[in-house]
Design a protein around this motif. Sequence first.
Motif, short mmCIF file in Angstrom:
data_model
loop_
_atom_site.label_atom_id
_atom_site.label_comp_id
_atom_site.label_asym_id
_atom_site.label_seq_id
_atom_site.Cartn_x
_atom_site.Cartn_y
_atom_site.Cartn_z
N UNK A 1 0.84 -1.21 0.00
CA UNK A 1 0.00 0.00 0.00
C UNK A 1 0.87 1.25 0.00
N UNK A 2 1.94 1.23 0.79
CA UNK A 2 2.82 2.40 0.89
C UNK A 2 3.84 2.45 -0.24
N UNK A 3 4.46 1.32 -0.53
CA UNK A 3 5.58 1.32 -1.48
C UNK A 3 5.13 1.42 -2.94
N UNK A 4 4.08 0.68 -3.31
CA UNK A 4 3.66 0.65 -4.71
C UNK A 4 2.57 1.67 -5.04
N UNK A 5 1.67 1.93 -4.08
CA UNK A 5 0.52 2.80 -4.37
C UNK A 5 0.60 4.15 -3.66
N UNK A 6 1.67 4.38 -2.91
CA UNK A 6 1.93 5.67 -2.27
C UNK A 6 0.76 6.13 -1.39
N UNK A 7 0.12 5.16 -0.74
CA UNK A 7 -0.99 5.47 0.16
C UNK A 7 -0.48 5.40 1.60
N UNK A 8 -0.53 6.54 2.28
CA UNK A 8 -0.09 6.56 3.67
C UNK A 8 -1.16 5.94 4.56
N UNK A 9 -0.78 5.02 5.45
CA UNK A 9 -1.77 4.36 6.31
C UNK A 9 -2.51 5.37 7.19
N UNK A 10 -3.82 5.22 7.26
CA UNK A 10 -4.60 6.05 8.18
C UNK A 10 -5.02 5.21 9.37
N UNK A 11 -5.81 5.77 10.25
CA UNK A 11 -6.16 5.09 11.50
C UNK A 11 -6.95 3.81 11.24
N UNK A 12 -7.71 3.76 10.15
CA UNK A 12 -8.48 2.55 9.83
C UNK A 12 -7.57 1.40 9.44
N UNK A 13 -6.54 1.71 8.63
CA UNK A 13 -5.59 0.67 8.25
C UNK A 13 -4.87 0.13 9.49
N UNK A 14 -4.45 1.04 10.35
CA UNK A 14 -3.75 0.63 11.57
C UNK A 14 -4.66 -0.19 12.47
N UNK A 15 -5.92 0.19 12.56
CA UNK A 15 -6.88 -0.56 13.36
C UNK A 15 -7.04 -1.98 12.84
N UNK A 16 -7.06 -2.14 11.52
CA UNK A 16 -7.16 -3.47 10.92
C UNK A 16 -5.94 -4.33 11.26
N UNK A 17 -4.76 -3.71 11.25
CA UNK A 17 -3.54 -4.45 11.57
C UNK A 17 -3.54 -4.89 13.03
N UNK A 18 -3.97 -4.02 13.93
CA UNK A 18 -4.05 -4.38 15.35
C UNK A 18 -5.07 -5.50 15.55
#
Length: 515
Positions: free
Chosen positions: A395-412
């Motif tokens: 998401x970050x390396x190929x699509x240049x999308x910075x993780x938001x709180x929702x992405x981080x919540x999914x990882x947790x």
Amino acid sequence: MIRKRISSVPNIETLKQIHALIIINGSNNVLLLRKLVLTTSTSLVGLTATSTVTNYAHQLFAQIPQPDTFMFNTMIRGSSQSPNPIRAISLYSQMHQCSVKPDNYTFPFVLKACTKLFWVYTGSAVHGRVLRFGFCSNTVVRNALLVFHAKCGDLNVATSLFDDSCKDDVVAWSSLVSGYAKRGDLKFARELFDEMPDRDLVAWNVMITGYAKQGEMENARLLFDEAPVKDVVSWNAMIAGYVVCQLNKQALELFDEMSKAGVWPDEVTLLSLLSACADLGDSEIGQKVHAKVMEISMGKLSTLLGNALIDMYAKCGKIQEALHVFWSIKDKDVISWNSIIVGLAFHGGGKESLSLFKAMLRTKICPNDSTFVGVLAACSHAGKIDEGYKYFDIMRSEYKIEPNIRHCGCMVDMLGRAGLLKEAVKFIDSMKIEPNAIVWRTLLSACKVHGDVELAKEVNEKLLRMRKDESGDYVLMSNLYASRGEWDGVQKVRKLMDDSGVTKSRGFSLVEACN
């Protein structure tokens, strides 16, 4: 003979044939060319004008050696009422460059173009030229200025232009009411509305929509019931207002009234209804709306309505129906893919969700931040830890999308479900954004599932520092102590709740009765 044929042409193709005939005959008659331009420019009016017609009209106009004010006005009028009003502004600038003097017919259409484009600075500059040329006393020009300022300019200027000459003009009244209503001053808009000698449907709809957008549904309904005539816009304003205010049952009831009144719904109506069904989780009514969608669209499902149907079925837990709609959409966009990927992820279809994401990557549609929320949720529910990390990095390396709180919540959530609680804490500590209560609550839930009391205490303390009135945080901690038989801990939590004045809301269940 040619001039007579130009006056009675049925379509643009016939015009082109006549133009070709003029060229073949070697005619340089400027009057014929002017007539041809005049006839072609009328084809620009309305939403049916194509880019081909527009370009052809401007190509003809460019062949006139010295266009006068009348010819410029003709083209400006057609362009201002076409789907591409920016060309009216371009013609107006060209008119100025050619030192062709505008008249009282020029300014209303230029101002109309500025209003449609929401070009405030350009419209204000046109206002300056109106004053310079002395046309402000002209009723038509004055009304055009009033409409421009009411809709996108300076409301104070619009109000100052509203004098006795405008008070018999329902368009001027409606524009001023609309201006104040759309900018949130419903009190003054209502005063103007009540003073109107004759109220048109536009004024009624503006006030109903204004109240609905501000959540004043009682006032909106009173006006709606008083309105002598209602069109689909009136019904849509009320239905959408109810949905936004989460009064979904009222929205569906009003739709029944709309059907009984014989008013045919449009796409806006159906989108609001599908949103209401999704929020209520009512797939039965949703299926009826689906049938109405297919009836109106003649079986050709639009992308917008298709996406709304996917979202509705997914939220109602009808994943197979959501998949059926998804595959029936001819022109899928990123929202189509996101809706089905997220729907599958949260309803036990994690593997299918990831499979569809891979299929999406084979298309020309680029995933966005919402896509990766679905993908990470799918990894979480499917227990695919390695894939979750891989997609988080992609998401970050190929699509240049910075993780938001929702992405981080999914990882947790993913790490918590897998019992990797220490790794979840490390992830939270490494986050570039401040973790919110949802992130900590997700970890607290995982602590309860896996029985980690010590970590749960630390997390609970963080939550209580954020908010002490959230009963769910206390209940989670109390249940964790209870599951381990630590009744002293349960008592401490309950005492802490009492001391903080926090009460737990009673739980309730919904049972759908079948007739």
